[in-house]
Design an enzyme around this catalytic site. Structure first.
Site, PDB file in Angstrom:
ATOM      1  N   CYS A  94      24.156   2.423 -11.481  1.00 34.86           N
ATOM      2  CA  CYS A  94      23.994   4.000 -11.795  1.00 34.86           C
ATOM      3  C   CYS A  94      22.575   4.325 -11.858  1.00 34.86           C
ATOM      4  O   CYS A  94      22.069   4.362 -12.891  1.00 34.86           O
ATOM      5  CB  CYS A  94      24.691   3.840 -13.253  1.00 34.86           C
ATOM      6  SG  CYS A  94      26.157   3.653 -12.934  1.00 34.86           S
ATOM      7  N   GLU A  95      21.852   4.148 -10.634  1.00 34.53           N
ATOM      8  CA  GLU A  95      20.637   4.799 -10.628  1.00 34.53           C
ATOM      9  C   GLU A  95      20.391   5.457  -9.385  1.00 34.53           C
ATOM     10  O   GLU A  95      21.002   4.898  -8.334  1.00 34.53           O
ATOM     11  CB  GLU A  95      19.617   3.494 -10.721  1.00 34.53           C
ATOM     12  CG  GLU A  95      19.577   2.798 -11.814  1.00 34.53           C
ATOM     13  CD  GLU A  95      18.240   3.230 -12.928  1.00 34.53           C
ATOM     14  OE1 GLU A  95      17.569   4.124 -12.378  1.00 34.53           O
ATOM     15  OE2 GLU A  95      18.653   2.535 -14.021  1.00 34.53           O
ATOM     16  N   GLU A 134       0.234 -21.907   0.988  1.00 35.07           N
ATOM     17  CA  GLU A 134       1.358 -21.324  -0.145  1.00 35.07           C
ATOM     18  C   GLU A 134       2.336 -20.502   0.453  1.00 35.07           C
ATOM     19  O   GLU A 134       2.289 -19.340   0.095  1.00 35.07           O
ATOM     20  CB  GLU A 134       0.688 -21.013  -1.325  1.00 35.07           C
ATOM     21  CG  GLU A 134      -0.253 -21.992  -2.091  1.00 35.07           C
ATOM     22  CD  GLU A 134      -0.973 -21.083  -3.176  1.00 35.07           C
ATOM     23  OE1 GLU A 134      -1.471 -22.101  -4.028  1.00 35.07           O
ATOM     24  OE2 GLU A 134      -1.104 -20.076  -3.087  1.00 35.07           O
ATOM     25  N   PRO A 135       2.874 -20.816   1.779  1.00 35.63           N
ATOM     26  CA  PRO A 135       3.629 -19.630   2.297  1.00 35.63           C
ATOM     27  C   PRO A 135       4.787 -19.717   1.587  1.00 35.63           C
ATOM     28  O   PRO A 135       5.613 -20.541   1.111  1.00 35.63           O
ATOM     29  CB  PRO A 135       3.792 -20.235   3.664  1.00 35.63           C
ATOM     30  CG  PRO A 135       3.910 -21.937   3.639  1.00 35.63           C
ATOM     31  CD  PRO A 135       2.726 -22.007   2.557  1.00 35.63           C
ATOM     32  N   GLY A 136       5.542 -18.286   1.327  1.00 39.27           N
ATOM     33  CA  GLY A 136       6.780 -18.020   0.932  1.00 39.27           C
ATOM     34  C   GLY A 136       7.523 -17.390   1.936  1.00 39.27           C
ATOM     35  O   GLY A 136       8.578 -17.821   2.727  1.00 39.27           O
ATOM     36  N   ARG A 170      14.113  -5.177  -3.239  1.00 40.38           N
ATOM     37  CA  ARG A 170      12.925  -4.664  -2.409  1.00 40.38           C
ATOM     38  C   ARG A 170      12.968  -3.339  -2.056  1.00 40.38           C
ATOM     39  O   ARG A 170      12.025  -2.725  -2.084  1.00 40.38           O
ATOM     40  CB  ARG A 170      12.777  -5.680  -1.350  1.00 40.38           C
ATOM     41  CG  ARG A 170      12.377  -7.105  -1.904  1.00 40.38           C
ATOM     42  CD  ARG A 170      12.007  -8.074  -0.561  1.00 40.38           C
ATOM     43  NE  ARG A 170      10.615  -7.971  -0.003  1.00 40.38           N
ATOM     44  CZ  ARG A 170      10.833  -7.145   0.916  1.00 40.38           C
ATOM     45  NH1 ARG A 170      11.639  -6.745   1.537  1.00 40.38           N
ATOM     46  NH2 ARG A 170       9.290  -7.036   1.343  1.00 40.38           N
TER      47      ARG A 170
END
Ligand code: PLP
Length: 418
Positions: free
Chosen positions: A343-344, A273-275, A312
């Site tokens: 606005c963070e 199941e590589p992503g 990320r």
């Protein structure tokens, strides 16, 4: 390995200049290289050629229909974790007999949908899920093909948010309880046991956690066979890491050889199941510099992509290399935070990064953004999500349009009393 390279001073994707694409589609946008995706898939597939295997691409890494279709054409399947991912996979033409379904929170509706679609197998994560699966299968008048997701309790030495095979993790069934749970499953009339599953985490840059986990799983498979359980599929999950900065993950061939060494005598069809390892370095995020800003304490490069486009760095503190789309050989270096418009204060793509000083309007390429990039994007700050573009040779194709303001309010209703 990827096909994002400078030709002269201009960053290209395969045969086409990225600046040229930006001029036509606007920014920000995700850009994928067809040749890189194909090559990554092929190398991974060939690495496992000594044993019967099926590659089920982890749809959560990149779920664009065009990308799923590309893998389907190469013989691949899908690892899905929701009804929505199952829907996308089927729409992209992935045959149901190549789809596996994991996740700790499958709903009754999702289970029914997957049963009716006749997928390859459910990777069951708890006793209660197993019971619900039995009940739903009985009500539909079918049998559910299952593997139990076993938690082998190994430390993959990666970010805690993407470690999934530790004893305290919410995922899977503890290995000490697995045999018992398999015996429960064996007595359920609408459950057909076909395999076993593990997935220990993501961005893993060593082979040893995989080998340690698989040694435990291999022992378990032998005990299960003594109970006359037909374990045909051994799903080893995904998780192989990539180079974002200076990581040196094992190449797929070395990874495959180590795994095959542990499991070859079990005689199972191996599901992978590589992503990230397929899609991560096959995509970038292209953004434009809006402003450069100097404060007494720091320098900032404000760009038109934010944490809603690529979360990320904010979520995991991840490093993404940032390259100028047009090289400025004489540009003086600058140490700056590359930040978005959100606005963070947590909205950044890079912190204290040394980059050639850009000017307003310059394009930057945020590298290694092909996995967990667009799929984790949101509309926060009511920002339309970016477009997605695929390059093949000297041509580019819009594989997802940029959202419009109308898209932002789709489905919202203002009650009559207002
Ligand atoms: C996320 C996930 C994957 C893919 O992980 P990568 O690190 O992208 O290879 C595979 N299987 C399951 C069950 C997952 O949750």
């Amino acid at each position: 390995m990827h096909y994002f390279e400078y030709k002269g001073d201009e960053l290209h994707c395969e045969e086409i200049s990225i600046a040229e694409i930006a001029a036509k589609v606007g920014t920000p946008f995700y850009l994928y290289s067809h040749r890189t995706l194909t090559q990554h898939y092929r190398v991974f597939d060939e690495a496992f050629s000594p044993i019967p295997h099926l590659i089920c691409f982890a749809v959560k890494a990149n779920s664009n229909l065009a990308i799923l279709k590309l893998f389907a054409e190469m013989g691949g399947g899908a690892d899905v974790v929701s009804g929505g991912e199952l829907y996308r996979s089927l729409k992209a033409g992935i045959p149901p007999e190549r789809i596996v379904f994991a996740g700790v929170g499958k709903t009754r509706e999702e289970i029914a949908y997957a049963l009716k679609s006749d997928i390859l197998m459910f990777n069951v994560e708890s006793s209660q899920e197993l019971q619900l699966l039995e009940e739903v299968a009985a009500s539909i008048g079918t049998n559910a093909k299952v593997a139990l997701r076993v938690n082998p309790d190994v430390d993959p030495s990666t970010h805690p948010y993407i470690s999934t095979g530790l004893k305290k993790s919410k995922f899977g069934i503890d290995i000490s309880l697995a045999l018992e749970e398999y015996q429960v499953a064996q007595n359920l009339p609408h459950i057909d046991i076909v395999g076993i599953h593990q997935h220990i985490g993501s961005q893993i840059t060593e082979v040893s956690p995989f080998v340690d986990a698989l040694e435990k799983i291999a022992d378990l498979v032998e005990s299960l066979r003594e109970l006359d359980l037909d374990i045909r599929y051994l799903d080893v999950g995904g998780g192989l890491g990539i180079t974002y900065k200076d990581e040196e993950p094992p190449p797929p061939k070395e990874f495959a050889e180590a795994l095959i060494g542990v499991i070859k005598d079990l005689g199972c069809t191996v599901i992978l199941e590589p992503g990230r390892v397929i899609a991560g370095n096959a995509g970038i995020l292209v953004t434009r510099v809006l402003y450069t800003k100097r404060t007494p304490a720091k320098n900032f490069v404000v760009v038109d992509a934010g944490m809603n486009d690529l979360i990320r760095p904010s979520l995991y503190g991840s490093y993404h290399s940032i390259l100028p789309v047009k090289k400025l050989p004489s540009a003086p270096g600058l140490v700056a935070d590359v930040v978005g418009p959100i606005c963070e204060s947590g909205d950044f793509l890079a912190k204290d990064r040394e980059i050639p000083e850009p000017e307003m309007g310059d394009l930057l390429a945020v590298m290694s953004a092909g996995a967990y990039g667009f799929t984790m994007s949101s509309n926060y700050n009511s920002r339309p999500r970016a477009s997605e573009v695929m390059v093949k040779g000297g041509k580019f194709y819009i594989i997802r349009e940029r959202e419009s303001y109308e898209d932002l309010i789709k489905g919202e209703h203002v009650p009559d009393f207002l």
